[in-house]
Design a protein around this motif. Structure first.
Motif, PDB file in Angstrom:
ATOM      1  N   UNK A  93      32.587  40.549  32.242  1.00 40.06           N
ATOM      2  CA  UNK A  93      33.660  40.800  33.212  1.00 40.06           C
ATOM      3  C   UNK A  93      34.952  41.241  32.524  1.00 40.06           C
ATOM      4  N   UNK A  94      35.185  40.743  31.319  1.00 38.94           N
ATOM      5  CA  UNK A  94      36.348  41.204  30.555  1.00 38.94           C
ATOM      6  C   UNK A  94      36.189  42.671  30.182  1.00 38.94           C
ATOM      7  N   UNK A 113      43.570  52.299  42.154  1.00 46.16           N
ATOM      8  CA  UNK A 113      42.366  51.687  42.727  1.00 46.16           C
ATOM      9  C   UNK A 113      41.507  51.070  41.632  1.00 46.16           C
ATOM     10  N   UNK A 114      41.320  51.785  40.527  1.00 46.27           N
ATOM     11  CA  UNK A 114      40.515  51.257  39.430  1.00 46.27           C
ATOM     12  C   UNK A 114      41.137  49.998  38.841  1.00 46.27           C
ATOM     13  N   UNK A 115      42.451  49.991  38.672  1.00 49.78           N
ATOM     14  CA  UNK A 115      43.139  48.816  38.120  1.00 49.78           C
ATOM     15  C   UNK A 115      42.934  47.614  39.043  1.00 49.78           C
ATOM     16  N   UNK A 116      43.070  47.820  40.353  1.00 51.16           N
ATOM     17  CA  UNK A 116      42.897  46.727  41.310  1.00 51.16           C
ATOM     18  C   UNK A 116      41.466  46.199  41.275  1.00 51.16           C
ATOM     19  N   UNK A 117      40.475  47.093  41.278  1.00 50.66           N
ATOM     20  CA  UNK A 117      39.082  46.660  41.261  1.00 50.66           C
ATOM     21  C   UNK A 117      38.777  45.873  39.989  1.00 50.66           C
ATOM     22  N   UNK A 118      39.231  46.374  38.845  1.00 49.99           N
ATOM     23  CA  UNK A 118      39.020  45.664  37.587  1.00 49.99           C
ATOM     24  C   UNK A 118      39.669  44.291  37.597  1.00 49.99           C
ATOM     25  N   UNK A 119      40.862  44.189  38.153  1.00 47.84           N
ATOM     26  CA  UNK A 119      41.577  42.916  38.215  1.00 47.84           C
ATOM     27  C   UNK A 119      40.861  41.927  39.123  1.00 47.84           C
ATOM     28  N   UNK A 120      40.349  42.405  40.256  1.00 47.54           N
ATOM     29  CA  UNK A 120      39.647  41.514  41.183  1.00 47.54           C
ATOM     30  C   UNK A 120      38.333  41.033  40.576  1.00 47.54           C
ATOM     31  N   UNK A 121      37.620  41.913  39.867  1.00 44.17           N
ATOM     32  CA  UNK A 121      36.388  41.504  39.185  1.00 44.17           C
ATOM     33  C   UNK A 121      36.681  40.371  38.206  1.00 44.17           C
ATOM     34  N   UNK A 122      37.732  40.534  37.422  1.00 41.59           N
ATOM     35  CA  UNK A 122      38.103  39.496  36.456  1.00 41.59           C
ATOM     36  C   UNK A 122      38.514  38.215  37.173  1.00 41.59           C
ATOM     37  N   UNK A 132      35.514  36.351  38.465  1.00 40.13           N
ATOM     38  CA  UNK A 132      34.765  35.721  37.366  1.00 40.13           C
ATOM     39  C   UNK A 132      35.459  34.442  36.907  1.00 40.13           C
ATOM     40  N   UNK A 133      36.768  34.513  36.711  1.00 38.55           N
ATOM     41  CA  UNK A 133      37.512  33.351  36.209  1.00 38.55           C
ATOM     42  C   UNK A 133      37.605  32.229  37.245  1.00 38.55           C
ATOM     43  N   UNK A 134      37.607  32.605  38.542  1.00 38.04           N
ATOM     44  CA  UNK A 134      37.724  31.581  39.574  1.00 38.04           C
ATOM     45  C   UNK A 134      36.362  31.096  40.054  1.00 38.04           C
ATOM     46  N   UNK A 135      35.281  31.702  39.539  1.00 39.00           N
ATOM     47  CA  UNK A 135      33.929  31.258  39.893  1.00 39.00           C
ATOM     48  C   UNK A 135      33.423  31.810  41.208  1.00 39.00           C
ATOM     49  N   UNK A 136      34.122  32.793  41.787  1.00 42.75           N
ATOM     50  CA  UNK A 136      33.676  33.388  43.036  1.00 42.75           C
ATOM     51  C   UNK A 136      32.649  34.467  42.744  1.00 42.75           C
ATOM     52  N   UNK A 181      31.560  36.690  45.588  1.00 41.83           N
ATOM     53  CA  UNK A 181      31.495  37.633  46.692  1.00 41.83           C
ATOM     54  C   UNK A 181      32.566  38.684  46.593  1.00 41.83           C
ATOM     55  N   UNK A 182      32.860  39.309  47.710  1.00 41.53           N
ATOM     56  CA  UNK A 182      33.962  40.265  47.794  1.00 41.53           C
ATOM     57  C   UNK A 182      33.744  41.500  46.959  1.00 41.53           C
ATOM     58  N   UNK A 183      34.782  41.878  46.230  1.00 37.83           N
ATOM     59  CA  UNK A 183      34.771  43.169  45.546  1.00 37.83           C
ATOM     60  C   UNK A 183      34.027  43.144  44.223  1.00 37.83           C
ATOM     61  N   UNK A 184      33.756  41.969  43.723  1.00 39.96           N
ATOM     62  CA  UNK A 184      33.100  41.870  42.411  1.00 39.96           C
ATOM     63  C   UNK A 184      31.608  41.796  42.528  1.00 39.96           C
ATOM     64  N   UNK A 185      31.048  40.702  42.049  1.00 37.09           N
ATOM     65  CA  UNK A 185      29.591  40.567  42.053  1.00 37.09           C
ATOM     66  C   UNK A 185      29.140  40.222  43.445  1.00 37.09           C
ATOM     67  N   UNK A 186      28.055  40.824  43.869  1.00 39.72           N
ATOM     68  CA  UNK A 186      27.533  40.551  45.189  1.00 39.72           C
ATOM     69  C   UNK A 186      26.055  40.272  45.149  1.00 39.72           C
TER      70      UNK A 186
END
Length: 197
Positions: A70-71, A174-183, A186-190, A192-197
């Protein structure tokens, strides 16, 4: 990764191609829709294939970097996004319509399409570390690019390169936001949403 995220990535990846298409449209003499669609198809195919190449390269190294996946996605998407934003705001950027006298044949369009698809290859590398359907992502990127390039060429004469630069800034953000949400997910243990599904 949600479908909305995939569509956003598709449009983000097609903004640099859109910027180039606006410049080409401005350079062409009254471009017709079939010419614009042909250019869109060339760009779309190239832009759809390059993330597959990047994904394959990233997958080959995935077993070595699983703990950092994720990093890696965050850094790649963030760096690409920042580069796109900087390219969009740079005052000394070269004129997209430069080289008006050059033909707009297949090889010229293919070379431009490849040049604007390097980012998509790098995104493919980053996506290799996430649970995504890469064929769906590649298809969406290709279709978004086809639409954006076709539109860019048709609008190019009227709007000029300024609109293309603004589109590149939006795509980078958009890319910066998506990358930030993925991270964040991962760090918060979620999961769903925009990251892993």
């Amino acid at each position: 990764m949600s479908f909305l995220s995939i569509v956003l990535i598709g449009f983000a990846m097609s903004t640099d191609a859109f910027a180039a298409a606006v410049g080409k449209g401005a350079a062409m003499q009254q471009p017709r829709f079939p010419e614009a669609l042909r250019a869109g198809a060339i760009f779309g195919v190239i832009e759809g294939v390059t993330p597959l190449i990047g994904w394959a390269l990233g997958l080959a190294a995935a077993s070595y970097v699983t703990a950092w996946d994720h990093w890696i996605a965050f850094v790649l998407l963030g760096a690409l996004g920042i580069r796109m934003v900087l390219a969009g705001v740079r005052k000394d950027a070269p004129d997209e319509a430069e080289g008006d006298a050059r033909p707009h044949g297949f090889w010229n369009l293919a070379a431009t399409g490849f040049a604007t698809s390097i980012d998509a290859m790098a995104v493919g590398v980053g996506l290799a570390f996430l649970d995504v359907n890469i064929l769906l992502v590649a298809t969406v990127i290709g279709v978004c690019t086809l639409v954006m390039v076709t539109t860019g060429i048709m609008l190019g004469r009227a709007l000029g390169a300024i609109v293309g630069k603004r589109a590149e800034i939006v795509g980078g953000l958009i890319l910066i936001v998506i990358g930030s949400v993925i991270l964040y997910e991962h760090l918060s243990g979620k999961a769903g949403g925009i990251g892993i599904g």
